[in-house]
Design an enzyme around this catalytic site. Structure first.
Site, PDB file in Angstrom:
ATOM      1  N   HIS A 122      -8.494   5.655  14.085  1.00 34.24           N
ATOM      2  CA  HIS A 122      -7.374   5.658  14.598  1.00 34.24           C
ATOM      3  C   HIS A 122      -7.473   5.488  16.288  1.00 34.24           C
ATOM      4  CE1 HIS A 122      -6.100   7.452  10.958  1.00 34.24           C
ATOM      5  NE2 HIS A 122      -5.291   6.898  11.004  1.00 34.24           N
ATOM      6  N   ASP A 152      -3.541   1.613  20.279  1.00 38.89           N
ATOM      7  CA  ASP A 152      -2.803   1.230  19.149  1.00 38.89           C
ATOM      8  C   ASP A 152      -1.819   0.138  19.797  1.00 38.89           C
ATOM      9  OD1 ASP A 152      -3.486   2.844  17.052  1.00 38.89           O
ATOM     10  OD2 ASP A 152      -1.958   4.224  16.989  1.00 38.89           O
TER      11      ASP A 152
HETATM   12  C1  LIG Z   1      -2.677   7.258  15.503  1.00 35.77           C
HETATM   13  C2  LIG Z   1      -2.080   6.358  14.797  1.00 35.77           C
HETATM   14  C3  LIG Z   1      -1.387   6.635  13.573  1.00 35.77           C
HETATM   15  C4  LIG Z   1       0.103   7.104  13.532  1.00 35.77           C
HETATM   16  C5  LIG Z   1       0.819   6.989  12.365  1.00 35.77           C
HETATM   17  C6  LIG Z   1       1.614   8.269  12.330  1.00 35.77           C
HETATM   18  C7  LIG Z   1       3.147   8.309  12.860  1.00 35.77           C
HETATM   19  C8  LIG Z   1       1.665   8.276  10.619  1.00 35.77           C
HETATM   20  C9  LIG Z   1       0.360   8.189  10.126  1.00 35.77           C
HETATM   21  C10 LIG Z   1       0.805   9.341   8.570  1.00 35.77           C
HETATM   22  C11 LIG Z   1       2.259   9.573   8.682  1.00 35.77           C
HETATM   23  C12 LIG Z   1       2.782  10.527   7.965  1.00 35.77           C
HETATM   24  C13 LIG Z   1       2.262  10.548   6.525  1.00 35.77           C
HETATM   25  O1  LIG Z   1       2.615   9.186   5.869  1.00 35.77           O
HETATM   26  C14 LIG Z   1       3.092  11.552   5.537  1.00 35.77           C
HETATM   27  C15 LIG Z   1       4.501  11.853   5.592  1.00 35.77           C
HETATM   28  C16 LIG Z   1       5.293  10.565   5.165  1.00 35.77           C
HETATM   29  C17 LIG Z   1       6.692  10.619   5.091  1.00 35.77           C
HETATM   30  O2  LIG Z   1       7.351   9.445   4.258  1.00 35.77           O
HETATM   31  C18 LIG Z   1       7.044  10.820   6.625  1.00 35.77           C
HETATM   32  C19 LIG Z   1       6.437  11.892   7.169  1.00 35.77           C
HETATM   33  C20 LIG Z   1       4.933  11.924   7.323  1.00 35.77           C
HETATM   34  C21 LIG Z   1       4.543  13.207   7.908  1.00 35.77           C
HETATM   35  C22 LIG Z   1       4.357  10.500   7.902  1.00 35.77           C
HETATM   36  C23 LIG Z   1       4.787  10.748   9.436  1.00 35.77           C
HETATM   37  C24 LIG Z   1       4.256   9.558  10.319  1.00 35.77           C
HETATM   38  O3  LIG Z   1       4.437   8.414   9.959  1.00 35.77           O
HETATM   39  C25 LIG Z   1       2.644   9.739  10.220  1.00 35.77           C
HETATM   40  C26 LIG Z   1       2.023  10.677  10.981  1.00 35.77           C
HETATM   41  C27 LIG Z   1      -3.063   5.138  14.570  1.00 35.77           C
HETATM   42  O4  LIG Z   1      -4.091   5.175  15.427  1.00 35.77           O
HETATM   43  S1  LIG Z   1      -2.742   3.695  13.641  1.00 35.77           S
HETATM   44  C28 LIG Z   1      -4.150   2.753  13.549  1.00 35.77           C
HETATM   45  C29 LIG Z   1      -4.729   2.669  12.342  1.00 35.77           C
HETATM   46  N1  LIG Z   1      -5.662   1.777  12.321  1.00 35.77           N
HETATM   47  C30 LIG Z   1      -5.703   0.487  12.041  1.00 35.77           C
HETATM   48  O5  LIG Z   1      -4.534   0.139  11.746  1.00 35.77           O
HETATM   49  C31 LIG Z   1      -6.972  -0.307  11.879  1.00 35.77           C
HETATM   50  C32 LIG Z   1      -6.577  -1.251  10.698  1.00 35.77           C
HETATM   51  N2  LIG Z   1      -6.649  -0.644   9.632  1.00 35.77           N
HETATM   52  C33 LIG Z   1      -7.527   0.424   8.967  1.00 35.77           C
HETATM   53  O6  LIG Z   1      -8.647   0.590   9.585  1.00 35.77           O
HETATM   54  C34 LIG Z   1      -7.060   1.038   7.775  1.00 35.77           C
HETATM   55  O7  LIG Z   1      -5.784   0.403   7.194  1.00 35.77           O
HETATM   56  C35 LIG Z   1      -6.765   2.710   8.029  1.00 35.77           C
HETATM   57  C36 LIG Z   1      -5.730   2.546   8.836  1.00 35.77           C
HETATM   58  C37 LIG Z   1      -8.001   3.317   8.331  1.00 35.77           C
HETATM   59  C38 LIG Z   1      -5.953   3.100   6.648  1.00 35.77           C
HETATM   60  O8  LIG Z   1      -7.129   3.062   5.787  1.00 35.77           O
HETATM   61  P1  LIG Z   1      -6.818   3.053   4.142  1.00 35.77           P
HETATM   62  O9  LIG Z   1      -7.853   3.442   3.147  1.00 35.77           O
HETATM   63  O10 LIG Z   1      -5.696   3.804   3.810  1.00 35.77           O
HETATM   64  O11 LIG Z   1      -6.121   1.721   3.856  1.00 35.77           O
HETATM   65  P2  LIG Z   1      -7.014   0.183   3.567  1.00 35.77           P
HETATM   66  O12 LIG Z   1      -8.587   0.407   3.524  1.00 35.77           O
HETATM   67  O13 LIG Z   1      -6.631  -0.666   5.011  1.00 35.77           O
HETATM   68  O14 LIG Z   1      -6.177  -0.491   2.418  1.00 35.77           O
HETATM   69  C39 LIG Z   1      -5.018  -1.024   2.249  1.00 35.77           C
HETATM   70  C40 LIG Z   1      -4.910  -0.354   0.812  1.00 35.77           C
HETATM   71  O15 LIG Z   1      -3.419  -0.799   0.555  1.00 35.77           O
HETATM   72  C41 LIG Z   1      -3.414  -1.401  -0.619  1.00 35.77           C
HETATM   73  N3  LIG Z   1      -2.022  -2.442  -0.301  1.00 35.77           N
HETATM   74  C42 LIG Z   1      -1.407  -2.722   1.089  1.00 35.77           C
HETATM   75  N4  LIG Z   1      -0.216  -3.196   0.915  1.00 35.77           N
HETATM   76  C43 LIG Z   1       0.010  -3.228  -0.538  1.00 35.77           C
HETATM   77  C44 LIG Z   1       1.037  -3.855  -1.195  1.00 35.77           C
HETATM   78  N5  LIG Z   1       2.155  -4.454  -0.653  1.00 35.77           N
HETATM   79  N6  LIG Z   1       0.874  -3.546  -2.654  1.00 35.77           N
HETATM   80  C45 LIG Z   1      -0.142  -2.881  -3.377  1.00 35.77           C
HETATM   81  N7  LIG Z   1      -1.051  -2.546  -2.456  1.00 35.77           N
HETATM   82  C46 LIG Z   1      -1.015  -2.525  -1.387  1.00 35.77           C
HETATM   83  C47 LIG Z   1      -4.599  -2.663  -0.293  1.00 35.77           C
HETATM   84  O16 LIG Z   1      -4.704  -3.294  -1.473  1.00 35.77           O
HETATM   85  C48 LIG Z   1      -5.616  -1.650  -0.045  1.00 35.77           C
HETATM   86  O17 LIG Z   1      -5.919  -1.134  -1.376  1.00 35.77           O
HETATM   87  P3  LIG Z   1      -7.415  -0.719  -1.546  1.00 35.77           P
HETATM   88  O18 LIG Z   1      -7.831   0.375  -0.687  1.00 35.77           O
HETATM   89  O19 LIG Z   1      -7.521  -0.340  -2.844  1.00 35.77           O
HETATM   90  O20 LIG Z   1      -8.284  -1.929  -1.301  1.00 35.77           O
END
Ligand SMILES: C[C@H](CCC[C@@H](C)[C@H]1CC[C@H]2[C@@H]3[C@H](O)C[C@@H]4C[C@H](O)CC[C@]4(C)[C@H]3C[C@H](O)[C@]12C)C(=O)SCCNC(=O)CCNC(=O)[C@H](O)C(C)(C)COP(=O)(O)OP(=O)(O)OC[C@H]1O[C@@H](n2cnc3c(N)ncnc32)[C@H](O)[C@@H]1OP(=O)(O)O
Length: 382
Positions: A122, A152
């Site tokens: 993050h 970010d």
């Molecule tokens: C400090 C910031 C982040 C702050 C964000 C916060 C504001 C929010 C974070 C969590 C939220 C809370 C949480 O969701 C729980 C509640 C939910 C509720 O609805 C609302 C309240 C919540 C408390 C909610 C409140 C807030 O919104 C939060 C607190 C940052 O630094 S952001 C920067 C992050 N880093 C990056 O973006 C760098 C690039 N990305 C990555 O490194 C990774 O994506 C990451 C971020 C580490 C996540 O890794 P992850 O293992 O989860 O995902 P990936 O490996 O990337 O794979 C994605 C998988 O998803 C599948 N996929 C994607 N789209 C689709 C689709 N349309 N259909 C099907 N599947 C999909 C994809 O195929 C991948 O699957 P696999 O893992 O099987 O390959």
């Protein structure tokens, strides 16, 4: 608007990619966010002006739908961990083969190569890796991240939008799309170029929090006022510093020299004592209209009503009553026109977008009944 006619497919992410998409939308691009299916609520707070299509990319038919959207688009923006898109058959090779004009944008923390490329992370991690976090914080305290603004948003989303605009410009010459590898570590470091390039000036010779611009200098800091609010002081140059001293009702002859670093703690104590004697409003009256470089520290709710911001319309209220900053900068011929209506529901535009991209009605119904896409038009009508 400057980006009118540009079609962007944004795959839903956490914070940086949504911000990038919102910048593009504010300046006129058509941004379609691709959300997951079976998700009730989006966490995208940067969705202004976007449409939403809910699509299951894990299903090969869903991946095929995305491919078809990308064939007719200018930009795809993906925020996943390295390798995720390739696993779904949606890597740059697959998509650029179908649409060589496509700008394939990958916004990640560590970039597409190197030993950290696949690691989760993050903002704070990227900022740490950029070198900048080591410089942020108060004297004798641990490093502090300034919210998640630097990696970010500045080094991530904004830098990525800049890369997209550059690639669009270049495409006008070459007719070719390209791949953008936007790493937040590198974007943040680049935003911080000044820190590297100004070391030769001796600006950062002292420990963290004891330098001119990192709260070491008493004339570049914040001070608490008698009503518990704060004033920001940035009186660096001697002529501006003189106006600060005058406004505070102090006399130069009674004070140590401005640049005498060993006297800074004593000078800070004096400023702290004096600022605590009036309210923020009173200090604003003293310093408004001077060149002392002293301003009130406004809260997010206060910015809208400050006369300067009001005069320029720097902040606006949308139809939901939410205050937002107006998109910057202001272009004289083609300024941004931020959308004032509410953010899209997940899948609100699935049907209309697919239709527009050439899907037959029967195909859309098939995709819907198989759960490969979802539509939330009804929710939008409520
Ligand atoms: C400090 C910031 C982040 C702050 C964000 C916060 C504001 C929010 C974070 C969590 C939220 C809370 C949480 O969701 C729980 C509640 C939910 C509720 O609805 C609302 C309240 C919540 C408390 C909610 C409140 C807030 O919104 C939060 C607190 C940052 O630094 S952001 C920067 C992050 N880093 C990056 O973006 C760098 C690039 N990305 C990555 O490194 C990774 O994506 C990451 C971020 C580490 C996540 O890794 P992850 O293992 O989860 O995902 P990936 O490996 O990337 O794979 C994605 C998988 O998803 C599948 N996929 C994607 N789209 C689709 C689709 N349309 N259909 C099907 N599947 C999909 C994809 O195929 C991948 O699957 P696999 O893992 O099987 O390959």
């Amino acid at each position: 608007m400057a980006l009118a006619g540009v079609r962007v497919i944004e795959l839903a992410g956490l914070a940086p990619a949504p911000f990038c998409g919102m910048i593009l939308a504010d300046f006129g691009a058509r941004v379609i966010r691709v959300d997951r299916t079976k998700v009730a609520m989006t966490v995208d707070t940067q969705a202004r002006g976007k449409q939403s299509v809910a699509l299951n990319l894990k299903n090969p038919k869903g991946a095929a739908v995305l491919k078809r959207l990308c064939v007719q688009s200018d930009v795809v923006l993906e925020p996943y961990r390295k390798g995720v898109m390739e696993k779904m058959g949606l890597g740059p090779e697959d998509l650029l083969k179908e649409n060589p004009r496509l700008i394939y944008t990958r916004l990640t923390g560590y970039g597409q190569s190197g030993s950290y490329a696949k690691a989760a992370g993050h903002d704070i991690n990227y900022l740490a890796m950029s070198g900048l976090l080591s410089m942020l914080g108060r004297s004798s305290e641990k490093p502090y991240a300034p919210l998640n603004l630097v990696a970010d948003f500045a080094g991530g989303g904004l830098m990525c939008a800049f890369g997209i605009v550059l690639a669009l410009l270049e495409r006008n010459r070459s007719g070719q799309g390209q791949i953008i590898d936007a790493s937040m570590v590198e974007g943040a470091a680049y935003v911080g170029s000044f820190m590297w390039k100004s070391r030769s000036l001796g600006l950062w010779n002292r420990p963290r929090g004891e330098n001119l611009l990192d709260s070491g200098a008493p004339f570049y800091d914040t001070y608490r006022t008698s009503d518990g609010k704060y004033m920001a002081v940035g009186a660096i140059e001697p002529q501006f510093y003189q106006q600060l001293i005058q406004g505070l009702g102090l006399y130069d002859a009674d004070l140590p020299a401005q640049m005498s670093e060993s006297d800074w703690p004593q000078l800070r104590q004096t400023f702290t004592r004096v600022f605590a004697s009036k309210t923020q409003e009173e200090w604003s009256q003293v310093f408004d209209g001077t060149d002392a470089c002293v301003t009130p520290v406004l809260s997010l709710d206060e910015v809208l009503s400050h006369p300067h911001n009001q005069a320029r319309g720097s902040f606006f209220k949308d139809s939901q009553g939410e205050i937002s900053p107006r998109p910057a900068p202001i272009l004289s011929h083609s300024p941004a026109e931020p959308c004032h209506s509410r953010d899209p529901f997940i899948g609100e535009h699935t049907r209309s977008v697919l239709k527009e991209y050439g899907f037959e009605q029967a195909q859309i119904e098939q995709l819907l009944s198989a759960g490969i896409v979802e539509c939330n038009e009804a929710k939008a009508r409520l």
